[in-house]
Structure formats: structure tokens, C-alpha cells
Design a protein around this motif. Structure first.
Motif, short mmCIF file in Angstrom:
data_model
loop_
_atom_site.label_atom_id
_atom_site.label_comp_id
_atom_site.label_asym_id
_atom_site.label_seq_id
_atom_site.Cartn_x
_atom_site.Cartn_y
_atom_site.Cartn_z
N ALA A 1 44.15 25.04 47.39
CA ALA A 1 44.70 25.01 46.03
C ALA A 1 43.59 25.37 45.04
CB ALA A 1 45.27 23.63 45.72
N ILE A 2 43.93 26.14 44.03
CA ILE A 2 42.94 26.63 43.07
C ILE A 2 43.32 26.19 41.66
CG2 ILE A 2 41.90 28.71 42.06
CD1 ILE A 2 42.59 30.15 44.70
N VAL A 3 42.29 25.76 40.92
CA VAL A 3 42.43 25.57 39.48
C VAL A 3 41.50 26.58 38.82
CG1 VAL A 3 42.12 24.02 37.52
CG2 VAL A 3 42.94 23.11 39.70
N ALA A 4 42.04 27.44 37.95
CA ALA A 4 41.23 28.51 37.39
C ALA A 4 41.60 28.75 35.94
CB ALA A 4 41.42 29.80 38.19
N LEU B 1 36.32 36.09 57.68
CA LEU B 1 35.16 35.21 57.47
C LEU B 1 35.55 34.00 56.64
CD1 LEU B 1 32.08 34.69 57.69
CD2 LEU B 1 31.81 36.10 55.64
N PHE B 2 36.28 34.25 55.56
CA PHE B 2 36.75 33.18 54.68
C PHE B 2 38.18 32.83 55.08
CE2 PHE B 2 33.19 34.82 52.39
CZ PHE B 2 32.65 33.73 51.74
N LYS B 3 38.32 31.75 55.83
CA LYS B 3 39.64 31.36 56.32
C LYS B 3 39.64 29.86 56.59
CE LYS B 3 38.36 32.46 61.11
NZ LYS B 3 38.69 33.28 62.29
N LEU C 1 39.75 24.05 44.90
CA LEU C 1 38.62 24.87 44.49
C LEU C 1 38.80 25.26 43.02
CD1 LEU C 1 38.37 27.09 47.69
CD2 LEU C 1 36.92 25.14 47.07
N VAL C 2 37.71 25.21 42.25
CA VAL C 2 37.82 25.44 40.81
C VAL C 2 37.01 26.66 40.38
CG1 VAL C 2 38.35 23.06 40.20
CG2 VAL C 2 35.97 23.77 40.40
N ALA C 3 37.57 27.39 39.43
CA ALA C 3 36.91 28.55 38.82
C ALA C 3 37.11 28.43 37.30
CB ALA C 3 37.51 29.86 39.33
N GLU D 1 37.51 34.75 47.44
CA GLU D 1 37.07 33.90 48.54
C GLU D 1 37.86 32.58 48.54
OE1 GLU D 1 32.49 35.64 48.84
OE2 GLU D 1 32.86 33.70 47.90
N TYR D 2 38.07 32.03 47.36
CA TYR D 2 38.90 30.82 47.25
C TYR D 2 40.30 31.08 47.81
CZ TYR D 2 35.69 28.54 43.83
OH TYR D 2 34.64 27.94 43.20
N MET D 3 40.90 32.20 47.40
CA MET D 3 42.26 32.51 47.83
C MET D 3 42.35 32.62 49.34
SD MET D 3 43.20 35.36 44.91
CE MET D 3 44.88 35.67 45.47
#
Length: 542
Positions: free
Chosen positions: A461-464, A333-335, A432-434, A454-456
Motif C-alpha cells: 500500500a502506498i501513501v503519496a 527484483l522488486f517483488k 510505503l510513503v512518498a 519500486e514501491y508499486m
């Protein structure tokens, strides 16, 4: 004419649009929840009076779930509004005049006091009976089956139609259990966001709106939900009962005592802690007894993090009962490729612009105010836009901080959206940020944010924040850029570095999705639940 709106939950922007239609000539202003929860009653009323509202509006997710309706409306009348409305995200309206609210207040408050005393006394009597029964109960019977039949209980005292981690968790666990061959019947007190009833039958036991305080409403709801759920559970004859732990709830406890089948308790954190620090429900003495009752009655307790496991062990819970089972994601679903171009076109975002996204319920632990501050520090010349998805208690404050950026189109608030729309909105983003922040009382961060997985899976790219399980799941410069929690400078610098480096964005995103698929799916979460069931011997389980 001035309309002053307080958003408790739901979508603030849509509420304002509806009010503009009803009051086309009015000036519409907002007041944040944090403003009316700070200071004495006199100070809070003084704050509202200084705004001189003609109409005071309380916006909520759903009227049927809003506790303390009379008290909220009386609050508006005492603040000087001649008309007080309560509206919800589904078109519901409740309107009262100032005169009717003030005139009827003494009788309503007296009735409330009588009801409150009666309900709390009844709850204490029932708690004592259940506490004794749990201590004296014979061991439950574990009937092992290759295709176990499960009754899933969702009795959380709030609507299930909201987007967010809870909705994703319920949908993910139930659908994964079904995929693995289990038969699942769901009993809930509301419809569930994104839930597919073709995969698991859903029975809704609706709440009855009563109770001026949160604790009174929740306990009244618990009585009604338990009364409605028990015959359904007995008729289903499940192999085990799986309950999402709920504040002031004991339905699963009563069910396991009645059916003698194991209770698997999904425990996402202490409601006593939440009631003390985030959501001031009152009656913490009773709430603590409810919580201990659930923990004592459960055969197995599933927690989302090692921190929560340690917290339970400190409370004296048997370590053999506790299983760490982090949240997860459905990678199908998340892709990547979930209508990215269509969404960017709808939002008028061109291909040269880098989009930074956030999804969540805008709660105090999500770090949204720190994100707003970071956005303000990023130069206007940077080719970046921000897509903020969701709604919640800090939304109004965040929008006020970013008013100029919203007007220029640099920042886009979508408000609450259907669960099915979240993947495509995330796919429209490049980063995407967390930005989660530490807990205010200094406790270890015990969460397992669903948005993280879900971000992964989205391959972005993630900033967390390097905080709790977030810093354990993500690896700095391999699957994300990790920053010091609450450090606005580090957060903005990490965002800018990714805006300027498309190759790094691609590498981080690819690595993150691979790790999500290998280690963090709902199927793996459900497998741990079924493995715990299979590990129960044919002998009785304590």
C-alpha cells in the motif's frame, strides 16, 4: 572534548561510530548542512563557534569526489577547531591541524584563484568552438542495426556508488537494453551501485580532486573525462551514443561531432534550475551554455515527464527531438516475498506491528521533514513503526526531530545501504510513503521518482503526494492513497487509515503491482530508446 560533525553526504550514523572509536572520550554532536548554508559567512562561522568544537569533521560519500576540500577544512579551522578531519563512507581520512590550515591558507587561495581563472577561460574558448561546430556540423549518420552497439556515458560530477534513483535508473536502463539484444559499453567516472559488469563492460575514468568550488571541480572533471572517454568511444564504433546529461559536461557532444553518430541525451531536468534552487554550484552563465550545447547537439532527448517536455519546448528545443520516457522498475527484483520475515526478525519487528517505510536520498524535494512531522502526530498507541532507508542532506535534521522515537525503537534509520538490500527492506514494510513536496520556486514538479515504481512493484500500500507525475501514475483509492503535498495532517491520517485496514492495504498493493508490470518497467523504458533508434531513417539525421 567535543567533536562536531557536518554530514555532506554518506551515512551519518556510521561516521559517528567511526569517530567514537577514534575519540572514545569525546562528546559527538552534529550540525546540519542547512544550518551552515544559511546566512552570511560571519553568521555561519558564529554558529559553529558557539558550539565550541575541538574537532570539526566533514563526512562525505567519497573523498575523491568532494569538491572544495581546502575551503571546507579552512571553514572548520576558522570556527575554532584545533583539528579538522574529512572522512568518507569507504574508510578514507584526511586530517589537518588548525595551525597548518591557517598558515597555508593565503598560498592555497592564491593558487586556487589562478587555477580558477585559467580553467574558466579555457572552458569559454572550448564552448565557443563547440557551439560553432554544432551549428555548422553536417547531419549525423544513422547506421541502423538489429543489434545496435551503444556507448553509455555516465559523467555525473559525483560518486556513482550512492543508492537512490539515479543508481536504479542507470542499472535498469543498461540491463534492459542488453536484455533486448543491444550491445552496451558503459563509460563512467565511478563504479555504479548494483551494476552487473557481466551484462555490460564498464570502464571507469576516475576524477582528479581539484578545485575549491563546485563549478571549478566539475569543469576540471569534464576536461579529464572527455579526454579519457573519446578514444574509447572511437574504438567502440557505436551505432549511437547514450549520455546521462551531466552538469558542466560535454563528452557526448564532442563524441558525436567526432564520430558522426547520433547522440541520445537522457535529460532528467535542468541543472541550471538545480544550481539556482537546490545545489548552488555558481557560474550559472557557463552552466546554461553547457546545457544548451548538449540540447542542441542531441539527435533525440529523453525526458522523464510531460512537464519537462514542456519546459524544453519553452526553451525553443525542437519538439520532434523530445521523447517522454518515464522511469521504471525491474519487477523481478522488486517483488513481494523478498526476505520479509528475515528482515523483520533482524530488526526485532513482531508480526502484529505495521511497518511504514521510506527509501530515498533525503533531499529537499522528498518531503522527509513533513514525514517527520507526520510521525510526531501519530499517537504512540498506534501499533506502527517506521523504517527509513537512505541518507542525505536532511537526514541529520530529521533524526534530531525524531530523537525520542529513535530511542524508543518506534523509528529506525538504516542509513545508506547497498542497492541489493533495498527490495528486502521494502518487503519488510506494509505501507510505503512518498511524501514529495512542491518545488520551492513554484515551478511545476518535473520529476519521475524511481521509488514510486519500486514501491508499486513491491505490492505494498502506498501513501503519496498528489504532485506532478506521481498523481498521474497513481489513482487515489485504487493503487494508492493520495494526499495534498506538504499537508502533514492528511499524510498522517492516510497512514493511520492504512495501519487500521489490512484489507485496503492488500487491495491497493495488488493493484499497484499489476499496473507497474503492465506499464512501468525498465524494459518498456529501453524499448522506447530502441524504438527511437529504429525510427531514424537510413538518411542522415539532423
Amino acid at each position: 572534548m567535543k567533536v562536531l560533525i557536518l554530514a555532506l553526504s554518506g551515512d551519518l550514523d556510521r561516521a559517528c561510530e567511526r569517530l567514537a572509536t577514534r575519540y572514545p572520550a569525546a562528546a559527538i554532536e552534529t550540525v546540519s548542512r542547512s544550518e551552515i548554508e544559511t546566512g552570511s559567512l560571519t553568521e555561519r562561522l558564529g554558529l559553529l563557534r558557539s558550539r565550541h568544537p575541538d574537532v570539526f569533521v566533514i563526512a562525505t560519500e567519497r573523498l575523491a569526489w568532494q569538491r572544495g576540500q581546502n575551503l571546507f577544512m579552512l571553514f572548520g579551522a576558522l570556527a575554532g577547531a584545533r583539528e579538522v578531519l574529512m572522512i568518507d563512507a569507504h574508510g578514507g581520512w584526511l586530517r589537518k591541524s588548525r595551525a597548518s590550515l591557517l598558515f597555508g591558507a593565503p598560498a592555497r587561495l592564491s593558487q586556487e584563484a589562478i587555477l580558477s581563472a585559467s580553467v574558466f577561460a579555457r572552458a569559454r574558448r572550448q564552448l565557443l568552438r563547440l557551439e560553432i561546430q554544432v551549428k555548422q556540423a553536417a547531419p549525423v549518420l544513422a547506421h541502423l542495426s538489429e543489434r545496435p552497439k551503444i556507448v553509455y556515458l555516465r559523467s555525473t560530477p559525483g560518486p556513482g556508488t550512492q543508492m537512490g534513483g539515479a543508481a536504479s535508473h542507470i542499472k535498469g536502463v543498461v540491463e534492459a537494453l542488453c536484455e533486448l539484444g543491444a550491445q552496451v559499453d558503459v563509460i563512467s567516472n565511478d563504479q555504479l551501485a548494483g551494476f552487473n559488469e557481466a551484462k555490460a563492460p564498464l570502464t571507469v575514468i576516475s576524477p582528479h580532486t581539484s578545485g575549491g568550488t563546485r563549478a571549478l571541480f566539475d569543469i576540471q572533471h569534464n576536461f579529464g573525462f572527455t579526454r579519457g572517454a573519446l578514444p574509447l568511444i572511437e574504438r567502440a564504433q557505436p551505432d549511437f551514443i547514450y549520455q546521462r546529461y551531466a552538469r558542466f559536461g560535454w563528452a557526448g557532444v564532442v563524441a558525436t561531432l567526432r564520430t558522426r553518430r547520433p547522440l541520445f541525451l537522457e535529460y532528467n531536468g535542468s541543472e541550471v534550475w538545480v544550481g539556482r534552487h537546490w545545489d548552488h554550484v555558481g557560474r550559472l552563465d557557463l552552466l546554461e551554455r553547457f546545457e544548451r550545447l548538449n540540447l542542441s547537439a542531441a539527435t533525440r532527448i529523453f525526458v522523464v515527464s510531460d512537464v519537462e517536455r514542456r519546459n524544453l519546448e519553452k526553451l525553443g528545443v525542437d519538439p520532434q527531438k523530445i521523447i517522454v520516457n518515464p522511469n521504471g522498475v525491474d519487477p523481478d527484483l522488486f517483488k513481494p516475498g523478498a526476505e520479509r520475515q528475515r528482515v523483520r526478525g533482524d530488526l526485532q519487528i513482531n508480526d502484529r506491528e505495521v511497518v511504514v517505510g521510506f527509501v530515498g536520498s533525503f533531499g529537499p524535494w522528498h518531503g522527509v521533514l513533513e514525514l517527520a512531522k507526520a510521525i510526531k502526530t501519530i499517537p504512540q498507541t498506534t501499533p506502527v513503526r517506521f523504517l527509513l532507508v537512505g541518507a542525505g542532506s536532511l537526514q541529520a535534521e530529521m533524526q534530531a526531530m525524531l530523537a525520542d522515537d529513535c530511542a524508543s525503537g518506534r523509528v529506525i534509520f538504516t542509513g545508506a545501504v547497498e542497492h541489493s538490500q533495498v527490495p528486502s527492506l521494502l518487503d519488510a514494510c506494509d505501507i510505503l510513503v512518498a511524501p514529495h513536496v512542491p518545488l520551492t520556486d513554484g515551478s511545476e514538479f518535473f520529476g519521475s521518482p524511481t521509488k514510486l515504481f519500486e514501491y508499486m512493484a513491491m505490492g505494498k500500500a502506498i501513501v503519496a503526494s498528489r504532485l506532478g507525475q506521481i498523481g498521474e501514475v497513481l489513482e487515489h483509492k485504487d493503487t494508492a492513497l493520495l494526499v495534498e503535498p506538504g499537508n502533514v495532517g492528511e499524510l498522517s491520517a492516510a497512514i493511520v487509515s492504512l495501519v487500521e485496514n489490512s484489507a485496503l492495504r492488500q487491495r491497493l498493493g495488488d493493484n499497484a503491482r499489476e499496473v507497474a508490470i503492465q506499464r512501468h518497467t525498465w524494459k518498456q523504458n529501453a524499448q522506447r530508446v530502441l524504438a527511437a533508434y529504429a525510427s531514424l531513417s537510413s538518411r542522415p539525421e539532423v
